[in-house]
Structure formats: C-alpha cells, structure tokens
Design a protein around this motif. Structure first.
Motif, PDB file in Angstrom:
ATOM      1  N   GLU A  47       0.863  -1.178   0.000  1.00 28.46           N
ATOM      2  CA  GLU A  47       0.000   0.000   0.000  1.00 28.46           C
ATOM      3  C   GLU A  47       0.900   1.228   0.000  1.00 28.46           C
ATOM      4  O   GLU A  47       1.332   1.687   1.052  1.00 28.46           O
ATOM      5  CB  GLU A  47      -0.923  -0.064   1.230  1.00 28.46           C
ATOM      6  CG  GLU A  47      -2.043   0.957   1.248  1.00 28.46           C
ATOM      7  CD  GLU A  47      -2.999   0.843   0.061  1.00 28.46           C
ATOM      8  OE1 GLU A  47      -3.157  -0.251  -0.511  1.00 28.46           O
ATOM      9  OE2 GLU A  47      -3.586   1.876  -0.309  1.00 28.46           O
ATOM     10  N   LYS A  48       1.186   1.727  -1.193  1.00 26.41           N
ATOM     11  CA  LYS A  48       2.266   2.697  -1.375  1.00 26.41           C
ATOM     12  C   LYS A  48       1.985   3.609  -2.554  1.00 26.41           C
ATOM     13  O   LYS A  48       1.268   3.229  -3.465  1.00 26.41           O
ATOM     14  CB  LYS A  48       3.527   1.885  -1.677  1.00 26.41           C
ATOM     15  CG  LYS A  48       4.787   2.442  -1.125  1.00 26.41           C
ATOM     16  CD  LYS A  48       5.868   1.400  -1.196  1.00 26.41           C
ATOM     17  CE  LYS A  48       7.190   2.031  -0.969  1.00 26.41           C
ATOM     18  NZ  LYS A  48       8.225   1.053  -0.740  1.00 26.41           N
ATOM     19  N   GLY A  49       2.594   4.793  -2.561  1.00 27.87           N
ATOM     20  CA  GLY A  49       2.442   5.715  -3.694  1.00 27.87           C
ATOM     21  C   GLY A  49       1.366   6.747  -3.411  1.00 27.87           C
ATOM     22  O   GLY A  49       0.678   6.687  -2.381  1.00 27.87           O
ATOM     23  N   VAL A  78       3.709  -8.645   3.806  1.00 28.89           N
ATOM     24  CA  VAL A  78       3.480  -7.201   3.909  1.00 28.89           C
ATOM     25  C   VAL A  78       4.741  -6.458   3.458  1.00 28.89           C
ATOM     26  O   VAL A  78       5.844  -6.792   3.896  1.00 28.89           O
ATOM     27  CB  VAL A  78       3.128  -6.794   5.360  1.00 28.89           C
ATOM     28  CG1 VAL A  78       3.039  -5.276   5.499  1.00 28.89           C
ATOM     29  CG2 VAL A  78       1.805  -7.440   5.793  1.00 28.89           C
ATOM     30  N   ASN A  79       4.558  -5.463   2.599  1.00 25.94           N
ATOM     31  CA  ASN A  79       5.682  -4.643   2.148  1.00 25.94           C
ATOM     32  C   ASN A  79       6.025  -3.571   3.193  1.00 25.94           C
ATOM     33  O   ASN A  79       5.122  -2.858   3.655  1.00 25.94           O
ATOM     34  CB  ASN A  79       5.314  -3.982   0.815  1.00 25.94           C
ATOM     35  CG  ASN A  79       6.461  -3.165   0.254  1.00 25.94           C
ATOM     36  OD1 ASN A  79       6.637  -2.006   0.583  1.00 25.94           O
ATOM     37  ND2 ASN A  79       7.258  -3.792  -0.579  1.00 25.94           N
ATOM     38  N   ASP A  80       7.279  -3.455   3.524  1.00 25.63           N
ATOM     39  CA  ASP A  80       7.826  -2.368   4.371  1.00 25.63           C
ATOM     40  C   ASP A  80       7.386  -2.334   5.833  1.00 25.63           C
ATOM     41  O   ASP A  80       8.190  -2.035   6.698  1.00 25.63           O
ATOM     42  CB  ASP A  80       7.443  -0.966   3.821  1.00 25.63           C
ATOM     43  CG  ASP A  80       8.204  -0.596   2.587  1.00 25.63           C
ATOM     44  OD1 ASP A  80       9.052  -1.389   2.146  1.00 25.63           O
ATOM     45  OD2 ASP A  80       7.918   0.495   2.053  1.00 25.63           O
ATOM     46  N   ASP A  81       6.104  -2.529   6.079  1.00 24.29           N
ATOM     47  CA  ASP A  81       5.509  -2.201   7.376  1.00 24.29           C
ATOM     48  C   ASP A  81       5.585  -3.397   8.336  1.00 24.29           C
ATOM     49  O   ASP A  81       4.654  -4.199   8.439  1.00 24.29           O
ATOM     50  CB  ASP A  81       4.053  -1.771   7.116  1.00 24.29           C
ATOM     51  CG  ASP A  81       3.421  -1.090   8.299  1.00 24.29           C
ATOM     52  OD1 ASP A  81       3.899  -1.302   9.431  1.00 24.29           O
ATOM     53  OD2 ASP A  81       2.424  -0.365   8.090  1.00 24.29           O
ATOM     54  N   HIS A  94       8.402  -7.949   3.287  1.00 26.21           N
ATOM     55  CA  HIS A  94       9.368  -7.658   2.228  1.00 26.21           C
ATOM     56  C   HIS A  94       9.921  -6.249   2.445  1.00 26.21           C
ATOM     57  O   HIS A  94       9.152  -5.301   2.594  1.00 26.21           O
ATOM     58  CB  HIS A  94       8.735  -7.757   0.837  1.00 26.21           C
ATOM     59  CG  HIS A  94       9.763  -7.574  -0.225  1.00 26.21           C
ATOM     60  ND1 HIS A  94      10.389  -8.635  -0.848  1.00 26.21           N
ATOM     61  CD2 HIS A  94      10.345  -6.451  -0.732  1.00 26.21           C
ATOM     62  CE1 HIS A  94      11.295  -8.172  -1.685  1.00 26.21           C
ATOM     63  NE2 HIS A  94      11.284  -6.841  -1.634  1.00 26.21           N
ATOM     64  N   ILE A  95      11.234  -6.128   2.430  1.00 27.64           N
ATOM     65  CA  ILE A  95      11.856  -4.814   2.625  1.00 27.64           C
ATOM     66  C   ILE A  95      12.837  -4.495   1.498  1.00 27.64           C
ATOM     67  O   ILE A  95      13.395  -5.386   0.867  1.00 27.64           O
ATOM     68  CB  ILE A  95      12.599  -4.713   3.986  1.00 27.64           C
ATOM     69  CG1 ILE A  95      13.603  -5.871   4.149  1.00 27.64           C
ATOM     70  CG2 ILE A  95      11.611  -4.664   5.144  1.00 27.64           C
ATOM     71  CD1 ILE A  95      14.547  -5.681   5.311  1.00 27.64           C
ATOM     72  N   GLY A  96      13.025  -3.185   1.293  1.00 24.58           N
ATOM     73  CA  GLY A  96      13.981  -2.719   0.295  1.00 24.58           C
ATOM     74  C   GLY A  96      15.259  -2.252   0.968  1.00 24.58           C
ATOM     75  O   GLY A  96      15.390  -2.328   2.191  1.00 24.58           O
ATOM     76  N   GLN A  97      16.159  -1.734   0.161  1.00 28.27           N
ATOM     77  CA  GLN A  97      17.447  -1.269   0.686  1.00 28.27           C
ATOM     78  C   GLN A  97      17.291  -0.008   1.541  1.00 28.27           C
ATOM     79  O   GLN A  97      18.141   0.283   2.369  1.00 28.27           O
ATOM     80  CB  GLN A  97      18.420  -1.004  -0.478  1.00 28.27           C
ATOM     81  CG  GLN A  97      18.802  -2.259  -1.246  1.00 28.27           C
ATOM     82  CD  GLN A  97      19.640  -3.226  -0.417  1.00 28.27           C
ATOM     83  OE1 GLN A  97      20.497  -2.802   0.347  1.00 28.27           O
ATOM     84  NE2 GLN A  97      19.383  -4.516  -0.563  1.00 28.27           N
ATOM     85  N   GLU A  98      16.206   0.740   1.320  1.00 30.61           N
ATOM     86  CA  GLU A  98      16.019   1.996   2.073  1.00 30.61           C
ATOM     87  C   GLU A  98      15.240   1.761   3.360  1.00 30.61           C
ATOM     88  O   GLU A  98      15.025   2.685   4.135  1.00 30.61           O
ATOM     89  CB  GLU A  98      15.250   3.033   1.223  1.00 30.61           C
ATOM     90  CG  GLU A  98      15.968   3.492  -0.037  1.00 30.61           C
ATOM     91  CD  GLU A  98      15.873   2.483  -1.184  1.00 30.61           C
ATOM     92  OE1 GLU A  98      14.928   1.648  -1.163  1.00 30.61           O
ATOM     93  OE2 GLU A  98      16.740   2.503  -2.079  1.00 30.61           O
ATOM     94  N   ASP A  99      14.787   0.540   3.581  1.00 27.79           N
ATOM     95  CA  ASP A  99      13.982   0.264   4.775  1.00 27.79           C
ATOM     96  C   ASP A  99      14.897  -0.113   5.939  1.00 27.79           C
ATOM     97  O   ASP A  99      16.116  -0.060   5.833  1.00 27.79           O
ATOM     98  CB  ASP A  99      12.971  -0.846   4.461  1.00 27.79           C
ATOM     99  CG  ASP A  99      12.000  -0.407   3.368  1.00 27.79           C
ATOM    100  OD1 ASP A  99      11.481   0.719   3.468  1.00 27.79           O
ATOM    101  OD2 ASP A  99      11.789  -1.178   2.412  1.00 27.79           O
ATOM    102  N   GLU A 100      14.256  -0.536   7.009  1.00 29.91           N
ATOM    103  CA  GLU A 100      14.991  -0.950   8.204  1.00 29.91           C
ATOM    104  C   GLU A 100      16.001  -2.051   7.847  1.00 29.91           C
ATOM    105  O   GLU A 100      15.755  -2.860   6.944  1.00 29.91           O
ATOM    106  CB  GLU A 100      13.955  -1.493   9.201  1.00 29.91           C
ATOM    107  CG  GLU A 100      14.375  -1.432  10.617  1.00 29.91           C
ATOM    108  CD  GLU A 100      13.214  -1.774  11.563  1.00 29.91           C
ATOM    109  OE1 GLU A 100      12.083  -2.075  11.099  1.00 29.91           O
ATOM    110  OE2 GLU A 100      13.460  -1.734  12.768  1.00 29.91           O
TER     111      GLU A 100
END
Ligand code: TZP
Ligand code: MG
Length: 222
Positions: A47-49, A78-81, A94-100
């Motif tokens: 849930e992004k953008g 869940v993405n990011d959260d 699921h996390i990206g390089q900019e996340d925790e």
C-alpha cells in the motif's frame, strides 16, 4: 515455527502478485480473488504511492486481503511495514534497501518469511547474510509501477547473480509480463513478481493464468 524451506520458498515464488489499492482498477478484494483463481502462488500487500491508504483504512484493507489469502492457502506478505505484519500475524515481510536493516527485521519477525530487494551482487550477498529467505531482483524491464525505480537491468542481472554463487530463492520484478516471463526464468529466477500485469488487466484471472503457464513452460524447458 521454523524458517521456510528453500524448496517451498521457490515454489511459492513462481507467480508472486503484489498490489495495493492504488494499483487496482476495481476493488482490491475482487482483483485478489480473481488472481488467486488464476493460480498466483504468493501475495504481497504493498500500500504505497500517491493516494495510498494510511492508518485504520490501510489496516482494514490488509486484514480483508489477508483473509482472502488464508481462505485459499496463499501466503500473505506485507511490504515495508513490519509493525503491520506483526499486528496481523502475516506470513512475512518484504523490505527494500532503504527500509529498516534486514538483520533487525529478521530479529523482529522470528521465523516469518523475509524478502529483501537487491540490485547488485553486493546487496544480494548482504541480504543472504542477514537472513533473507528470498531476494527480489529488479527492475528487470522498465516499469511504471514504482515511482523511484532504478534503471532496468534486463535478465542478465539474474544470470550474473547466479554465476557468482547467489543460490537462494530469487524472484524477478519490474515490467514482467506473460511474454517475457519465460526469459527471466531461463536466466535463473525461481519466479516472477508482478503488479500491473495482473492488477491492471481487464481479467486478473486470465492474466494470472497466462503468467503461470509461461513460468511453467519455461521451467519444463530447463
Ligand atoms: N520493485 C522494482 S520494480 C517494481 C517494484 C515494486 C514495480 C513492479 O511493477 P510492474 O507493474 O510489475 O512493473
Ligand atoms: Mg520498501
């Protein structure tokens, strides 16, 4: 609970559908139910953008989509959260390089599935060392679904990672369609991850089925 076995993870990555409300032309619950009917193997709530839901509305949509996944035995990521994933007792994050930091997330989520986005060999090695269950690699092809997407690298990036010993489950993302899914599997991906190919399709069910077929026939040919 124990960590997911890597063969099970590879199976679940085959056709990995990702979306949030901003990606869907019709109600997200309908899109997800149709995608499941078409054969998706894993789902990520992202849930992004601009226009994305926040707070209680985001939580309620996540719960509704998780319920649909549970009814059909599809793992819900869940993405990011991380806090949302824990509150819902989701199957993974699921996390990206900019996340925790991935190590910190691994410590927080215990044995739940951990996916990490990687764009090069160094990031892929670091994700493996931090305890990722799979890595997401992309964008492979140009995409309109991610505002801050990096440059598309083509299927060659998958070949490069495999050649350099990145053996963990790997899913390719970014501009993947039923027409090009076969070539990313042939390059060494265990599966394909898509937003628009399913979420923007007039029939998400047909779109999912076509992706499943493309992935399966490429694996058979391997
Ligand atoms: N990460 C890299 S590309 C991408 C994300 C989340 C968007 C993929 O969307 P689409 O519509 O399948 O190209
Ligand atoms: Mg992220």
């Amino acid at each position: 609970m124990t960590r997911i076995a890597s063969d099970t993870m590879r199976e679940q990555l085959k056709v990995y559908f990702i979306m949030g409300s901003v990606n869907c032309a019709k109600p997200p619950a309908e899109v997800l139910a149709e995608a499941i009917a078409g054969g998706i193997t894993l789902f990520q709530f992202r849930e992004k953008g601009s226009g994305a839901l926040v707070g209680e509305q985001k939580y309620e949509l996540a719960k509704q989509l998780q319920h649909i996944c549970r009814e059909h035995g599809i793992p819900f990521i869940v993405n990011d959260d991380v806090e949302l994933a824990l509150a819902l007792d989701a199957d993974g994050v699921h996390i990206g390089q900019e996340d925790e930091d991935a190590r910190i997330v691994r410590a927080k989520i215990g044995d739940k599935i951990l996916g990490v986005s990687a764009h090069n060999l160094e990031e892929a090695r670091a994700a493996m060392d931090a305890g990722a269950d799979y890595i997401g690699v992309g964008p492979i092809y140009p995409t309109k679904s991610k505002e801050d997407a990096k440059k598309a690298q083509g299927p060659e990036i998958i070949r490069l990672l495999r050649r350099h010993g990145i053996a963990i489950p790997l899913v390719a993302i970014g501009g993947v369609t039923a027409d090009n899914a076969g070539e990313v599997i042939a390059a060494g991906a265990d599966g394909v991850s898509v937003i628009s190919a399913i979420a923007s399709a007039s029939s998400p069910e047909t779109a999912a089925r076509q992706l499943v077929r493309a992935v399966q026939s490429s694996k058979k040919g391997a």
